[in-house]
Write a protein that holds these residues in place. Sequence first.
Motif, PDB file in Angstrom:
ATOM      1  N   ALA A 119     -14.992   3.505  -5.593  1.00  0.00           N
ATOM      2  CA  ALA A 119     -16.210   2.945  -5.014  1.00  0.00           C
ATOM      3  C   ALA A 119     -17.422   3.680  -5.540  1.00  0.00           C
ATOM      4  O   ALA A 119     -17.456   4.917  -5.565  1.00  0.00           O
ATOM      5  CB  ALA A 119     -16.162   3.025  -3.487  1.00  0.00           C
ATOM      6  N   LYS A 176      -5.973   4.428  -4.959  1.00  0.00           N
ATOM      7  CA  LYS A 176      -5.795   3.095  -4.397  1.00  0.00           C
ATOM      8  C   LYS A 176      -7.056   2.265  -4.628  1.00  0.00           C
ATOM      9  O   LYS A 176      -7.000   1.052  -4.784  1.00  0.00           O
ATOM     10  CB  LYS A 176      -5.505   3.219  -2.903  1.00  0.00           C
ATOM     11  N   SER A 177      -8.194   2.954  -4.633  1.00  0.00           N
ATOM     12  CA  SER A 177      -9.466   2.271  -4.816  1.00  0.00           C
ATOM     13  C   SER A 177     -10.482   3.224  -5.424  1.00  0.00           C
ATOM     14  O   SER A 177     -10.300   4.440  -5.412  1.00  0.00           O
ATOM     15  CB  SER A 177      -9.991   1.735  -3.481  1.00  0.00           C
ATOM     16  N   GLY A 180      -7.785  -1.108  -8.009  1.00  0.00           N
ATOM     17  CA  GLY A 180      -9.148  -1.082  -7.484  1.00  0.00           C
ATOM     18  C   GLY A 180     -10.159  -1.154  -8.596  1.00  0.00           C
ATOM     19  O   GLY A 180      -9.872  -0.828  -9.751  1.00  0.00           O
ATOM     20  N   GLN A 198     -10.055   6.991  -3.729  1.00  0.00           N
ATOM     21  CA  GLN A 198      -9.299   7.217  -2.493  1.00  0.00           C
ATOM     22  C   GLN A 198      -7.820   7.273  -2.856  1.00  0.00           C
ATOM     23  O   GLN A 198      -7.258   6.294  -3.333  1.00  0.00           O
ATOM     24  CB  GLN A 198      -9.595   6.105  -1.482  1.00  0.00           C
ATOM     25  N   ASP A 253       0.808  -1.203   0.000  1.00  0.00           N
ATOM     26  CA  ASP A 253       0.000   0.000   0.000  1.00  0.00           C
ATOM     27  C   ASP A 253       0.844   1.257   0.000  1.00  0.00           C
ATOM     28  O   ASP A 253       0.392   2.319  -0.411  1.00  0.00           O
ATOM     29  CB  ASP A 253      -0.914   0.022   1.232  1.00  0.00           C
ATOM     30  N   SER A 307      -8.519  -6.572  -6.446  1.00  0.00           N
ATOM     31  CA  SER A 307      -9.892  -6.229  -6.100  1.00  0.00           C
ATOM     32  C   SER A 307     -10.897  -6.889  -7.040  1.00  0.00           C
ATOM     33  O   SER A 307     -10.580  -7.233  -8.180  1.00  0.00           O
ATOM     34  CB  SER A 307     -10.064  -4.715  -6.120  1.00  0.00           C
ATOM     35  N   THR A 310     -14.736  -0.970  -9.306  1.00  0.00           N
ATOM     36  CA  THR A 310     -16.106  -0.887  -8.802  1.00  0.00           C
ATOM     37  C   THR A 310     -17.065  -0.936  -9.979  1.00  0.00           C
ATOM     38  O   THR A 310     -16.698  -0.614 -11.118  1.00  0.00           O
ATOM     39  CB  THR A 310     -16.326   0.393  -7.973  1.00  0.00           C
ATOM     40  N   LYS A 322      -7.774  -1.128   6.479  1.00  0.00           N
ATOM     41  CA  LYS A 322      -7.840  -1.348   5.034  1.00  0.00           C
ATOM     42  C   LYS A 322      -9.284  -1.305   4.541  1.00  0.00           C
ATOM     43  O   LYS A 322      -9.837  -0.239   4.288  1.00  0.00           O
ATOM     44  CB  LYS A 322      -7.180  -2.687   4.677  1.00  0.00           C
ATOM     45  N   VAL A 323      -9.917  -2.464   4.389  1.00  0.00           N
ATOM     46  CA  VAL A 323     -11.235  -2.518   3.767  1.00  0.00           C
ATOM     47  C   VAL A 323     -12.337  -2.131   4.754  1.00  0.00           C
ATOM     48  O   VAL A 323     -12.256  -2.411   5.948  1.00  0.00           O
ATOM     49  CB  VAL A 323     -11.481  -3.923   3.180  1.00  0.00           C
ATOM     50  N   GLU A 347      -9.603   2.819   1.281  1.00  0.00           N
ATOM     51  CA  GLU A 347     -10.795   2.194   0.713  1.00  0.00           C
ATOM     52  C   GLU A 347     -12.036   2.929   1.205  1.00  0.00           C
ATOM     53  O   GLU A 347     -11.987   3.684   2.178  1.00  0.00           O
ATOM     54  CB  GLU A 347     -10.881   0.714   1.132  1.00  0.00           C
TER      55      GLU A 347
END
Length: 415
Positions: free
Chosen positions: A104, A101-102, A390, A114, A32, A348, A392, A222-223, A160
């Motif tokens: 959503a 990093k992610s 990441g 994020q 990370d 992911s 979604t 993390k998650v 996240e």
Amino acid sequence: MRRRRATATAAVLGLVATLGWAALVRGPGDADAVGALPDAPRRGAVELSDPRRAATTTDAPERLPAGARRAAIPTARAKGRPSDKARLRLRAVISGNISPKSVASSGAGYVTAQNMMYRHSVTVYDARTLALVKTIPDAVRLAKLGYPAYPGVTRGAPVEAAFSPDGRYAYVSNYSMYGAGFGPEGSDSCTPSSGYDRSFVYRIDMEGLKIDRAYRVGAVPKVVAVTPDNRYVLVTNWCTWDLSVISTKLGRQVKRIPIGRYPRGIAVSPKGNAAYVAVMGGNELVRVDLRRWTTSTVAVGAGPRAAEFHPSDRYIFVSLNAEGRVAKLDLKTGVVRSKVATGRAPRSLALSGDGRSLYVVNYESGTVTKLRTSDMTTLQTIDACYHPIGITYDRATKRVWVACYAGAIRVYNDW
């Protein structure tokens, strides 16, 4: 004739309005924080995949130069196809001052990215137009949010995010905190005795687009996942090897549940009775009973990282980072029904709205794989970017958003 022209013009205007990590590298860590990322342009930009379109900033809705033509809009019938009958097609590449990093989807019109400590922000996008709606800095005054022991301004490092069932609130984990009262930055190689400071989860009010609450959790969270009844927010703590349980009613952490070495992904049952936590430093999922708060384990494969529940409540899909495969676990029998190779270091996962397709980012291969959930057949593998991290799925637009760690987001139509 005039009436026909007026009708045609109205139809066109109506159409226009509708557009809008190698296996456990460096030991069991999740990479990370692996050094600074290259600088990117400060303003967000969307590069449209259709070569006839001009690039446009995401600070305003999409504009086309005079004479430019829009790509054909899929018919309602085409957009209504089952997801396993559709194929991913690149819609746009979003760049700017980001290092996602992610990503959503809120399920209510927004997608967030994020951006860790490299950009110290959460960027919010309109899911339809892809416009950058707001950049939310991770700087807060914890004393004003109920933590008087931390004076002045504190910064986080967004990792996240997960949304409340109605999309009103986003809950964002912070890898580490920076400011008075906090020690050195967390690490990917750690134990509960390493002594890293506990971190925080932020709540973002998606109506005001601002951080309005903070919850103290474990070290290097993390998650994040929210239960279907909106009672609890669950957070995996990488360095304290446990699961934080936040009560949304009380506004604080109410439990810490031991999990094991390097917990990461969380899958919450659609029924809301259990959560399964991926133990990336091992080969199992930990089942947490959300009524009795007891735990049990089920073997699934080496280095489980992300987990997604099928809407039927019977199956869980798990990315096995160390194996380069994705597993389908049958909860009725406790047996892994199948494993399929998708690429090096699958990370992911995201599930389509109809539950018929599963999307996987393969970190070291630089690809995205689409699987049919019924038999785990590979439907499509596409080159994406360097280190896709990441992913979604936005139900309303049937689009897949992919976070590229080096500083971009790729958006794909899937209809």
